[in-house]
Each structure stands twice: as structure tokens, then as C-alpha cells.
Design a protein around this motif. Structure first.
Motif, mmCIF file in Angstrom:
data_model
loop_
_atom_site.group_PDB
_atom_site.id
_atom_site.type_symbol
_atom_site.label_atom_id
_atom_site.label_comp_id
_atom_site.label_asym_id
_atom_site.label_seq_id
_atom_site.Cartn_x
_atom_site.Cartn_y
_atom_site.Cartn_z
ATOM 1 N N LEU A 6 0.827 -1.207 0.000
ATOM 2 C CA LEU A 6 0.000 0.000 0.000
ATOM 3 C C LEU A 6 0.862 1.258 0.000
ATOM 4 C CD1 LEU A 6 -2.935 -0.917 2.423
ATOM 5 C CD2 LEU A 6 -2.977 -0.721 -0.069
ATOM 6 N N GLU A 60 -9.952 2.007 -11.154
ATOM 7 C CA GLU A 60 -9.875 1.200 -9.938
ATOM 8 C C GLU A 60 -8.788 1.730 -8.994
ATOM 9 O OE1 GLU A 60 -11.724 -1.044 -13.163
ATOM 10 O OE2 GLU A 60 -9.793 0.020 -12.991
ATOM 11 N N ALA A 63 -10.089 4.788 -7.227
ATOM 12 C CA ALA A 63 -11.036 4.424 -6.170
ATOM 13 C C ALA A 63 -10.308 3.874 -4.953
ATOM 14 C CB ALA A 63 -12.032 3.397 -6.705
ATOM 15 N N LEU A 64 -9.190 3.172 -5.186
ATOM 16 C CA LEU A 64 -8.450 2.569 -4.074
ATOM 17 C C LEU A 64 -7.659 3.595 -3.278
ATOM 18 C CD1 LEU A 64 -7.400 0.093 -2.515
ATOM 19 C CD2 LEU A 64 -5.589 -0.120 -4.263
ATOM 20 N N PRO A 66 -7.984 6.730 -1.817
ATOM 21 C CA PRO A 66 -8.427 7.240 -0.511
ATOM 22 C C PRO A 66 -8.592 6.126 0.523
ATOM 23 C CG PRO A 66 -10.227 7.308 -2.114
ATOM 24 C CD PRO A 66 -8.984 6.994 -2.874
ATOM 25 N N GLN A 67 -9.001 4.935 0.073
ATOM 26 C CA GLN A 67 -9.124 3.829 1.012
ATOM 27 C C GLN A 67 -7.755 3.357 1.499
ATOM 28 O OE1 GLN A 67 -12.245 0.849 -0.219
ATOM 29 N NE2 GLN A 67 -12.222 2.065 -2.098
ATOM 30 N N ALA A 68 -6.786 3.369 0.600
ATOM 31 C CA ALA A 68 -5.431 2.981 0.985
ATOM 32 C C ALA A 68 -4.853 3.963 1.998
ATOM 33 C CB ALA A 68 -4.539 2.908 -0.254
ATOM 34 N N GLN A 70 -6.557 5.712 4.129
ATOM 35 C CA GLN A 70 -7.228 5.473 5.408
ATOM 36 C C GLN A 70 -6.687 4.222 6.086
ATOM 37 O OE1 GLN A 70 -9.623 7.509 7.002
ATOM 38 N NE2 GLN A 70 -8.933 6.150 8.635
ATOM 39 N N LEU A 71 -6.470 3.170 5.300
ATOM 40 C CA LEU A 71 -5.924 1.932 5.853
ATOM 41 C C LEU A 71 -4.538 2.158 6.474
ATOM 42 C CD1 LEU A 71 -6.932 -0.675 3.119
ATOM 43 C CD2 LEU A 71 -7.678 -0.665 5.505
ATOM 44 N N ASP A 74 -4.925 4.070 9.699
ATOM 45 C CA ASP A 74 -5.401 3.174 10.758
ATOM 46 C C ASP A 74 -4.274 2.265 11.238
ATOM 47 O OD1 ASP A 74 -7.901 4.282 10.548
ATOM 48 O OD2 ASP A 74 -8.725 2.674 9.298
#
Length: 292
Positions: A6, A60, A63-64, A66-68, A70-71, A74
């Protein structure tokens, strides 16, 4: 997905350059390319569109991103919280202790501990000994302070000190002026005791029975504080652990050394044999052992 993969993807997605991503991550370009390819293989599709002139995100990949982010945030938060717990910069400990122990031994220990580790939260359940044992055995608390439990194979007992029982008498009683009294003298008076199945009650009855003496009880109650109040009001006499002496005196009763027999009981730390203590709980255990 792994944090390494990531991080590689985010670096390329934000810079749109493998060269600049390599500089940011201090990675070689082959290693970076391998991390991106492994991530794409695990997800089943392309995240980046790469030509000789430019790098672009696929739909794709966009889309990934912002989630990456956040991950990874975290992940860093979890890692930092764990590091803080291991270094005692944060944490939470639950303790169960007999009221006599909680009110007379714990305050000084916890005051010193909190001075060293102010961000460790501590919850104390001041409950009767039977509940101390039960709460440790069921995992509701990490640490218990009380008498040595009987026949509890799943529990570990670490003795801290030995407590002895003292007589508690009304201030107007002739016994209040004695330097020491015997159990025979004490039992000539109306005796106030804790109700069964109190460990204190059972211990007194068993110890006296070994010497062919009977604990004749005139008044029963649930709390040691109530015993002190009853004795101070001249309802009768009692015997309590020496730990409670200051509390009994504060309530208005008098304390007198008690002998023939001298009844003693080990007080210590109770933990589960199958459970490793948290770093914070272990620090409290060590502080308790050092202080006693």
C-alpha cells in the motif's frame, strides 16, 4: 494486501512517478515495481497505467487511493497505540481488591504508580474476597488482591504479607484498656460477625474449632464497615484483619491485640495461570511486590 504494498502504491499514485516514489520510500525501482505488481495480482487488476512518458491511475486505482490512505492511517494508529501500551504511555488495568486492602494498601501504591505513569487508567472493584476470586477466575479483572483462595487450580497466588486478626471492642468496654486479650475473653461478649459464606467468618470458625472453641455469633452483617459501626455503638465485639484497624478506629471502635490463638492469613496477589498480564498490569504487580 500488505502495508508495504500500500505504501508503494500510494507513493506512485501521489507522485505519478516511479522515480520520485523510489526516492520517497528509499526503495529500488525493481523492488517498487514488484510491490505494485504483487498488489495488482492480489486484487486481480491494474491500478496504474504506465507508459514511457507518464503514469496514470486507472479508475480502480483512483477508487483505491483514498481507502489505501485510510488503511495506512489506521495501521499507524494501531501500531502507535500498541507501542504506547508496551511503553506504559497509555493503557487500562482492572483490579479487584478486598475493601480492607483497597482502602489501606492500594492508595499509596496507586498514587506512586500514577505519578510514574499518569496516562494508565485504573479501575478498582472493592468487593468481598469471594467476589475478588470470582472476578479473577472469570477474567473480569486482571489482578486480584485478597486471601489465598482455596482449591482454585486455575488461579495463581503470590503472597505479599501475612495479616493477623485483632480484637475490636467498644471504647467504653473494660477490654479497651487491655494491652492484649485472649479469644476466650473476647468470646465472653456478644460477638458481631460477617455473614456466611464470608471467608473471614469461615477462617475464624475453622481456626477456633481446631482449638475446641466455638464462635458464638450474636449479630451478623455483610460489611466490615458495619461491624465497626456496631462495635463503636456498643452492640458487641468483633475480630477483623489488622488491615482494617485504622478504619475501625476511625469509626469509633478500639483495637486490641488478640492471642490464644493468634489467627493469621496470607494476603497476596491473585491472577489466572492461563493468562499473561498486560504490560500495565505487570507494572502494577511489580510495584505492589516492591512496596510490600
Amino acid at each position: 494486501m500488505t502495508p508495504r504494498q500500500l505504501h508503494a502504491f500510494v507513493a506512485v499514485a501521489q507522485t505519478l512517478s516511479f522515480a520520485r516514489a523510489c526516492e520517497r520510500l528509499h526503495m529500488s525501482q525493481p523492488a517498487l515495481s514488484l510491490a505494485i505488481r504483487s498488489l495488482e495480482d492480489s486484487l486481480g487488476g491494474r491500478l496504474l497505467s504506465r507508459t514511457t512518458r507518464q503514469v496514470q491511475l486507472t479508475p480502480e486505482g483512483a477508487a483505491l487511493l483514498p481507502q489505501a490512505l485510510q488503511l495506512l492511517a489506521d495501521w499507524d494508529n494501531v501500531r502507535e497505540r500498541s507501542r504506547q501500551q508496551f511503553t506504559l504511555r497509555r493503557g487500562h488495568v482492572t483490579i479487584a481488591a478486598m475493601p480492607s486492602f483497597a482502602g489501606n494498601v492500594l492508595p499509596k501504591i496507586l498514587q506512586e504508580f500514577r505519578g510514574r505513569f499518569p496516562n494508565i487508567e485504573i479501575s478498582v472493584h472493592d468487593v468481598i474476597h469471594e467476589d475478588v476470586v470470582r472476578m479473577v477466575a472469570t477474567g473480569r479483572v486482571e489482578l486480584g488482591f485478597g486471601f489465598e483462595p482455596d482449591g482454585a487450580n486455575q488461579l495463581r497466588f503470590e503472597p505479599l504479607f501475612t495479616d493477623r486478626f485483632v480484637a475490636i471492642v467498644p471504647p467504653q468496654s473494660p477490654l479497651a484498656e487491655a494491652r492484649s486479650i485472649t479469644w476466650a475473653q473476647l468470646l465472653d461478649n456478644n460477638f458481631i460477625a460477617l455473614q456466611r459464606p464470608s471467608t473471614v467468618r469461615s477462617l475464624l470458625e475453622a481456626s477456633l474449632a481446631e482449638r475446641n472453641m466455638e464462635l458464638r455469633v450474636g449479630v451478623e452483617c455483610h460489611q466490615l464497615v458495619t461491624i465497626g459501626q456496631f462495635v463503636a455503638s456498643s452492640l458487641g465485639v468483633s475480630a477483623v484483619p489488622h488491615l482494617c484497624e485504622k478504619q475501625m478506629i476511625a469509626l469509633g471502635a478500639r483495637s486490641v491485640p488478640l492471642s490464644r490463638p493468634s489467627i493469621r492469613k496470607a494476603v497476596g496477589l491473585i491472577t489466572r495461570t492461563d493468562q499473561q498480564l498486560s504490560t500495565a498490569a505487570e507494572a502494577i504487580r511489580q510495584a505492589m511486590v516492591a512496596a510490600t
